[in-house]
Motif scaffolding. Structure first.
Motif, PDB file in Angstrom:
ATOM      1  N   SER A  55       0.925  -1.161  -0.127  1.00  0.00           N
ATOM      2  CA  SER A  55       0.022  -0.019  -0.001  1.00  0.00           C
ATOM      3  C   SER A  55       0.822   1.131  -0.061  1.00  0.00           C
ATOM      4  CB  SER A  55      -0.724  -0.046   1.218  1.00  0.00           C
ATOM      5  OG  SER A  55      -1.163   1.216   1.779  1.00  0.00           O
ATOM      6  N   TYR A  56       1.941   1.317   0.856  1.00  0.00           N
ATOM      7  CA  TYR A  56       2.910   2.392   0.854  1.00  0.00           C
ATOM      8  C   TYR A  56       3.423   2.677  -0.521  1.00  0.00           C
ATOM      9  CZ  TYR A  56       7.086   5.008   1.612  1.00  0.00           C
ATOM     10  OH  TYR A  56       8.245   6.133   1.626  1.00  0.00           O
TER      11      TYR A  56
ATOM     12  N   LYS B  33      12.988   4.475  -1.619  1.00  0.00           N
ATOM     13  CA  LYS B  33      12.638   5.462  -0.551  1.00  0.00           C
ATOM     14  C   LYS B  33      12.051   4.468   0.614  1.00  0.00           C
ATOM     15  CE  LYS B  33      11.306   9.707   1.118  1.00  0.00           C
ATOM     16  NZ  LYS B  33      12.221  10.683   0.868  1.00  0.00           N
ATOM     17  N   LEU B  34      11.611   3.475   0.440  1.00  0.00           N
ATOM     18  CA  LEU B  34      10.900   2.543   1.354  1.00  0.00           C
ATOM     19  C   LEU B  34      12.241   1.642   2.084  1.00  0.00           C
ATOM     20  CD1 LEU B  34       8.451   1.090   2.454  1.00  0.00           C
ATOM     21  CD2 LEU B  34       8.668  -0.802   0.944  1.00  0.00           C
TER      22      LEU B  34
ATOM     23  N   HIS C   7      -2.142   6.808   7.985  1.00  0.00           N
ATOM     24  CA  HIS C   7      -1.290   5.974   7.662  1.00  0.00           C
ATOM     25  C   HIS C   7       0.230   5.622   7.559  1.00  0.00           C
ATOM     26  CE1 HIS C   7      -1.059   7.126   3.418  1.00  0.00           C
ATOM     27  NE2 HIS C   7      -2.633   7.842   3.688  1.00  0.00           N
ATOM     28  N   GLY C   8       0.576   4.668   7.295  1.00  0.00           N
ATOM     29  CA  GLY C   8       2.251   4.831   7.361  1.00  0.00           C
ATOM     30  C   GLY C   8       2.799   5.713   6.302  1.00  0.00           C
ATOM     31  N   HIS C   9       2.320   5.860   5.160  1.00  0.00           N
ATOM     32  CA  HIS C   9       3.076   6.780   4.233  1.00  0.00           C
ATOM     33  C   HIS C   9       3.067   8.208   4.760  1.00  0.00           C
ATOM     34  CE1 HIS C   9       2.981   9.060   0.630  1.00  0.00           C
ATOM     35  NE2 HIS C   9       3.811   8.448   0.166  1.00  0.00           N
TER      36      HIS C   9
ATOM     37  N   HIS D  87       6.316  10.727   5.944  1.00  0.00           N
ATOM     38  CA  HIS D  87       6.651  12.072   5.204  1.00  0.00           C
ATOM     39  C   HIS D  87       6.377  13.018   6.300  1.00  0.00           C
ATOM     40  CE1 HIS D  87       6.765  11.131   1.001  1.00  0.00           C
ATOM     41  NE2 HIS D  87       6.353   9.926   1.175  1.00  0.00           N
TER      42      HIS D  87
ATOM     43  N   HIS E 169      11.872   4.938   4.785  1.00  0.00           N
ATOM     44  CA  HIS E 169      10.593   4.810   5.313  1.00  0.00           C
ATOM     45  C   HIS E 169      10.377   3.560   5.811  1.00  0.00           C
ATOM     46  CE1 HIS E 169       9.245   8.734   3.134  1.00  0.00           C
ATOM     47  NE2 HIS E 169      10.298   8.850   3.859  1.00  0.00           N
TER      48      HIS E 169
ATOM     49  N   TRP F 111      -7.864  -0.820   8.648  1.00  0.00           N
ATOM     50  CA  TRP F 111      -7.917  -0.574   7.084  1.00  0.00           C
ATOM     51  C   TRP F 111      -8.850   0.552   6.753  1.00  0.00           C
ATOM     52  CZ3 TRP F 111      -3.911  -1.908   4.224  1.00  0.00           C
ATOM     53  CH2 TRP F 111      -3.042  -2.906   4.651  1.00  0.00           C
TER      54      TRP F 111
ATOM     55  N   SER G 297      -7.031   5.840   1.473  1.00  0.00           N
ATOM     56  CA  SER G 297      -6.275   7.171   1.307  1.00  0.00           C
ATOM     57  C   SER G 297      -6.887   8.207   0.740  1.00  0.00           C
ATOM     58  CB  SER G 297      -4.846   6.749   0.816  1.00  0.00           C
ATOM     59  OG  SER G 297      -4.916   6.713  -0.494  1.00  0.00           O
TER      60      SER G 297
ATOM     61  N   ASN H  37      -5.839   9.662  -2.201  1.00  0.00           N
ATOM     62  CA  ASN H  37      -5.999   9.326  -3.367  1.00  0.00           C
ATOM     63  C   ASN H  37      -6.723   7.738  -3.816  1.00  0.00           C
ATOM     64  OD1 ASN H  37      -3.947   7.840  -2.409  1.00  0.00           O
ATOM     65  ND2 ASN H  37      -2.248   8.711  -3.776  1.00  0.00           N
TER      66      ASN H  37
ATOM     67  N   ARG I 189      -6.766   4.794  -2.273  1.00  0.00           N
ATOM     68  CA  ARG I 189      -6.105   3.756  -2.168  1.00  0.00           C
ATOM     69  C   ARG I 189      -6.234   3.130  -0.905  1.00  0.00           C
ATOM     70  NH1 ARG I 189      -3.277   5.648  -6.548  1.00  0.00           N
ATOM     71  NH2 ARG I 189      -2.901   3.934  -7.905  1.00  0.00           N
ATOM     72  N   LYS I 190      -6.351   1.733  -0.724  1.00  0.00           N
ATOM     73  CA  LYS I 190      -6.304   0.953   0.552  1.00  0.00           C
ATOM     74  C   LYS I 190      -5.186   1.250   1.323  1.00  0.00           C
ATOM     75  CE  LYS I 190      -6.503  -3.567   2.113  1.00  0.00           C
ATOM     76  NZ  LYS I 190      -6.530  -4.854   1.863  1.00  0.00           N
ATOM     77  N   ALA I 191      -5.300   1.603   2.591  1.00  0.00           N
ATOM     78  CA  ALA I 191      -4.270   1.772   3.560  1.00  0.00           C
ATOM     79  C   ALA I 191      -4.530   1.646   4.869  1.00  0.00           C
ATOM     80  CB  ALA I 191      -4.036   3.394   3.246  1.00  0.00           C
ATOM     81  N   ARG I 192      -3.413   1.233   5.736  1.00  0.00           N
ATOM     82  CA  ARG I 192      -3.600   0.872   7.002  1.00  0.00           C
ATOM     83  C   ARG I 192      -3.418   2.049   7.990  1.00  0.00           C
ATOM     84  NH1 ARG I 192      -3.361  -4.575   9.256  1.00  0.00           N
ATOM     85  NH2 ARG I 192      -3.630  -4.294  11.348  1.00  0.00           N
TER      86      ARG I 192
ATOM     87  N   TYR J  40      -3.327   4.284  11.425  1.00  0.00           N
ATOM     88  CA  TYR J  40      -3.183   3.926  13.022  1.00  0.00           C
ATOM     89  C   TYR J  40      -3.526   5.460  13.815  1.00  0.00           C
ATOM     90  CZ  TYR J  40       0.154   0.606  11.357  1.00  0.00           C
ATOM     91  OH  TYR J  40       0.556  -0.601  10.501  1.00  0.00           O
TER      92      TYR J  40
END
Lengths: 881, 126
Positions: free
Chosen positions: A22-23, A48-49, B41-43, B47, B61, B81, B84, B86, B88-91, B93
């Motif tokens: 997903s990231y 990046k990951l 979410h993680g992303h 950032h 990251h 879950w 996002s 845009n 998208r599926k994201a987890r 927290y």
């Protein structure tokens, strides 16, 4: 470490991977939005990951439980290795399974006979009251468990304070049914409070209570669960349910619970009948076992002290009439004492105790041999894997980790072996129980697996694993990596020191094996001695008939005539050669003793009342004097025939014919003088194992205590059932049991048969295992010395010289092993001396037989690998380098 | 301090771990701090940390994810879950009450440390 994470680690792994994906998707989308090409966006996002595998690993490490994971890994590794060498795995597991199986089976029996507590309330509180030192063979004993007389019990119950819940029981064989449908059934005669004292409650109806003990005959009975289920159809009891026991109707008021099979280990009961109170209790019948519980705050010592103090009063109040002054004196000196009874009483225990412990030791030794074998195999394997282990050590594996891995392999073998062994034990212990049961007495032992047996098997597994796993594992990982890698299969000759441990183990195996073989040969020869022993009388073709004619309406004064007529009738029947009345059946374990005076001497002799055809029937020839005649009647002078031992002991060299012996008075047997008219040779009496006692025979017509029963020895070429048909032909109302004399005698050799069969079996097993061990070690040495052999042969050594080299090695091991084994046999077999018949524990023939047997096996085991080594083509061996 | 003790223990065990000890210890605190305003979410977390630290804390990251795993296991954050911005599926927290408490503990500890280190580093007599 987190079990929660550990147990869901697969799920977590997938979750996190989805998250990383997903990231990437989000990052790629943003990168593309910033104007990158898809390709650049992808690689930029991945950069990046960072390293995805590393992330996965870090998360995995967080989720795992290190040691568990390692253990699982080791286990799979071990299983894979075992699958790769199925031959090794099969030999290892099978030999362990046989070893643990044998051990567990014998333990199961020891447990059943010796260790298990009775299924009653608080078995630890149970004690048994006996006469310290026994009753000196006084009076009548009709059961194996008879200890006290009922008058003694009554007195004791009145007096004792230290023991509460005093109860008594006596096992007897009774006949249930009427007319032609009579069945022999095992009954338990008990005091009314028997079940209450034991805390046993009814499965159905109610069990006996104190008030059920009343005037004779008793009118109520309780049946065992199995009897109720199998013989009475398991139907609900009602007021009319009853059994005819020995001709008297008893109402069945209840069913005992299924797990209660009585207090005698190895036996069970079908019917329980309360004692009744006759007008006069006999004082000379020692037929009850007395048990009770310690009163609150009492100890066994204090109870025994109290019993000791009460004894003189009890004895004085219960002394039987009719005995000589001397016997009365003995009686009054009897002292009662308390004994622990938490695991019940057992004739099996006294009879098989030493045998079972000995068998446990024997199976332990078999297991030791199996372990030594495995240790050797593991050593050989680990030296083959030396190279691999060296590389892993060099790469930084810790020694502990490698040892753990090697031990896991041993543990796997041990676990599988022990599990198989425990299963095998079931079959084996059932076989043993079956083999000690005879045609006349069945043995009932629960051979089900319980925690104790499982714990034993598990303990054996752990111990064996430790024994055969640890040393090889330590050795294998001790090597210096560099040295090991350098010498990996390269040395010209193999170093001596790596063999020494294996040598020690093979020598140990051979020594132990010799001990077991010696034992096996001893027990087999002892059994053979018993089977072929000539007791001095005819055994084959004799049927023993036990005849009860209570229902035949014969007046007591005509009992003797009736018996004689019956004997004449039977011997006239076709197929019957002789039939003889006797008051006692020889070689059946039964004994009948009277005290005697002969001249001024006092002594004792076995007494048997027989009719004139007895000696012909039993093929015993008089050596002097005359046989009984039909003119020896109840009215004529008393006459006797004695055996040679009698003459030797009481008359010395004097002419015995015409001398007089006088019996000492006993209840129903007043003092009587007999003139000796004949001498017979020595014949065995109660058992072929015992020395011949002084024996006296008197005419059946002069038997002082006539009763409506007799035993008859019938010589014919018919089977016991056919003989029975002849006996009951004219008297269908008689109760008749017919058994084959020889079978009955041989049933008495059960213990010897058991020892012969099992020690033979285990000896064979030990020999096979030791042979495998020797074979393995010689093969291994031969393999390690391939290069050396190659060089020797290239330099001109002959095949037989090479073979000789290996055989000499083997011979040295065998000679040392046999020497140690001989000494060990001499020491250990002393423990078996009491179980042997007709030979000494240090019997030289047996020892040499076992040694020769072992040497032969060893020669075979070392010859094959030696020959293979000598067949080696030197060029191939050297080129292999 | 429970938190740091656990942490050094872990760090010792996995010495090959990419982040330096100190940073890894503070990473947890930073993540918790990032989640204080609301779920993310993680992303986003990665950032945000990078941006707020003015690119000083340049971590891969990916190393954020083991930290999230650890924090969730300790019960300081919880996840679900979602979708996002845009689409998208994201987890996602969010902070749990325990996490909030932990953040205060960790922050005050951190501030004490900074003050102490600052005190040591201040020029003598200045």
């Amino acid at each position: 470490m987190s079990w929660r994470r550990f147990l869901r680690r697969g799920w977590w792994h997938r979750e996190r991977m989805d998250e990383l994906t997903s990231y990437l998707e989000i990052e790629i989308a943003e990168n593309v939005a910033r104007g990158m090409t898809l390709r650049d966006a992808q690689s930029e996002a991945r950069r990046k990951l960072g390293n995805r595998t590393l992330i996965q690993e870090e998360i995995y490490r967080m989720n795992t439980v290190d040691w568990l994971d390692n253990a699982w890994q080791d286990l799979r590794h071990a299983a894979r290795l075992l699958r790769l060498s199925p031959g090794f795995a099969a030999v290892a597991i099978l030999s362990l399974a046989l070893g643990t199986g044998a051990n567990t089976a014998i333990f199961q029996l020891v447990d059943a006979v010796r260790l298990r507590s009775l299924p009653v309330h608080d078995p630890r509180g149970l004690i048994e009251v006996r006469i310290a030192g026994g009753n000196q063979r006084m009076g009548l004993n009709d059961g194996l468990y008879g200890q006290l007389t009922r008058p003694m019990f009554n007195e004791l119950k009145k007096e004792t304070r230290a023991i509460t819940d005093l109860f008594a029981w006596s096992p007897r064989e009774v006949r249930v049914g009427r007319g032609n449908d009579l069945r022999r059934v095992d009954a338990l005669y008990v005091t009314g409070d028997f079940f209450q004292a034991l805390g046993v409650t009814a499965r159905q109806g109610r069990l006996l209570l104190a008030e059920d003990e009343g005037a004779c005959p008793a009118t109520r009975a309780v049946v065992s669960y199995s009897y109720w289920k199998n013989e009475m159809g398991g139907r609900e009891l009602d007021g009319a349910t009853g059994l005819v026991v020995n001709g008297q109707f008893k109402q069945v008021i209840g069913v005992a619970p299924p797990d209660f099979t009585g207090l005698a280990v190895g036996q069970r009961f079908d019917v329980v009948v309360p004692f009744c109170r006759p007008k006069e209790l006999r004082r000379d019948v020692f037929d009850i076992t007395v048990m009770g519980r310690l009163a609150l705050g009492q100890s066994l010592e204090r109870a025994t002290a109290e019993l000791g103090a009460l004894s003189p009063g009890i004895m004085e109040a219960t002394v039987p009439a009719g005995y000589s002054a001397k016997t009365v004196e003995t009686y009054e000196r009897f002292r009662l004492a308390g004994y622990h009874a938490s695991s019940g009483v057992s004739s099996l225990r006294s009879e098989y105790d030493s045998s079972l412990w000995l068998l446990l030791v024997i199976t332990g030794m078999v297991l030791l041999i199996a372990c030594a074998n495995l240790a050797n195999l593991m050593l050989a394997r680990s030296s083959v894997r030396q190279h691999e282990i060296a590389i892993r050590l060099a790469l930084g594996a810790s020694r502990a980790r490698l040892i753990r891995q090697l031990l896991t392999e041993s543990a796997l073998i041990a676990a599988v072996g022990a599990a198989l062994g425990a299963a095998l034990a079931q079959a084996l212990s059932r076989l043993v129980v079956w083999s000690v049961s005879t045609t006349t007495t069945a043995v009932y032992l629960p051979t089900k697996i319980d925690w104790r047996v499982l714990a034993f098997a598990a303990a054996v597994g752990v111990l064996t694993c430790a024994f055969f796993g640890i040393v090889p594992a330590l050795r294998a990982t001790r090597a210096m990596p560099v040295a090991a890698m350098k010498s990996g299969g390269r040395g010209m000759t193999a170093g001596k020191e790596s063999f020494s441990l294996q040598h020690v183990m093979v020598v140990t195996q051979i020594a132990i094996c010799l001990v077991l073989l010696t034992g096996a040969v001893l027990f087999i020869r002892s059994f053979r001695n018993l089977m072929t022993f000539d007791p001095g009388m005819r055994e084959a073709g004799i049927t023993v008939a036990f005849i009860g004619f209570e229902q035949s309406r014969v007046a007591p004064e005509r009992y003797e005539d009736f018996k004689r007529q019956l004997a004449e009738e039977i011997s006239a029947a076709p197929g019957i050669r002789h039939a003889a009345i006797t008051s006692n059946v020889p070689l059946s374990g039964a004994s009948w003793t009277h005290g005697i005076h002969i001249g001024a001497q006092e002594g004792s002799s076995k007494f048997t009342w027989v009719d004139p055809s007895y000696f012909d029937t039993m093929n015993i020839h008089l050596v002097a004097g005359r046989n009984f005649k039909s003119t020896d009647t109840a009215a004529s002078p008393r006459v006797a025939i004695v055996n040679k031992t009698f003459v030797r002991r009481y008359l010395g060299n004097a002419n015995p014919i015409g001398r007089t012996l006088r019996t000492i008075a006993e209840p129903n047997y007043p003092a009587t003088s007999y003139d000796i008219v004949g001498i017979i040779p020595d014949t065995k009496y109660a058992s072929v194992r015992d020395d011949v006692p002084p024996m006296t025979f008197a005419p059946a017509t002069q038997f002082p205590d006539q009763a409506p029963w007799t035993a008859m020895m019938i010589y014919s070429n018919l089977t016991p059932p056919a003989v029975r048909n002849i006996v009951v032909r004219n008297h269908p109302e008689m109760v008749v049991d017919c058994v084959d004399f020889q079978t009955r005698i041989r049933d008495g050799f059960t213990r010897e048969r058991l020892m012969a069969v099992l020690s033979g079996l285990f000896g064979l097993l030990a020999a096979v295992l030791a042979m495998l061990g020797l074979y393995g070690v010689i093969s291994y040495i031969a393999a390690r010395r391939r290069n050396e052999v190659g060089i020797r042969m290239a330099l001109g050594a002959q095949r037989h010289e090479v073979m000789g080299m290996f055989l000499r090695d083997a011979a040295r091991l065998v000679v040392v092993g046999v020497a140690i084994g001989t000494v060990a046999s001499l020491l250990t077999m002393r423990a078996a001396a009491s179980l042997l018949f007709g030979l000494k524990s240090y019997d030289p023939v047996t020892l040499s037989l076992a040694a020769v047997l072992l040497a032969g096996i060893a020669a075979l085991a070392s010859f094959l690998p030696a020959r293979r080594a000598a067949k080696l083509d030197p060029m191939i061996a050297l080129r292999d380098e | 301090m429970v938190y740091l003790c656990l942490y050094t223990g872990m760090a010792k065990k996995h010495a090959e771990s990419p982040s330096p000890e100190m940073l890894q210890g503070t990473l947890d605190m930073l993540v918790l701090q990032t989640l204080l305003p609301g779920a993310a979410h993680g992303h986003t977390i990665a950032h945000v940390i990078e941006k707020r630290s003015e690119d000083v804390l340049q971590v891969e990251h990916g190393s954020l994810y083991p930290a999230l795993h650890r924090l969730e296991d300790r019960g300081w954050i919880a996840s679900f879950w979602g979708t996002s911005d845009n689409n998208r599926k994201a987890r996602y927290y969010r902070l749990t009450p325990a996490g909030r408490k932990q953040l205060t503990v960790a922050t005050s500890h951190w501030e004490r440390m900074v003050r102490a280190i600052g005190g040591v580093l201040r020029p003598v007599g200045g």
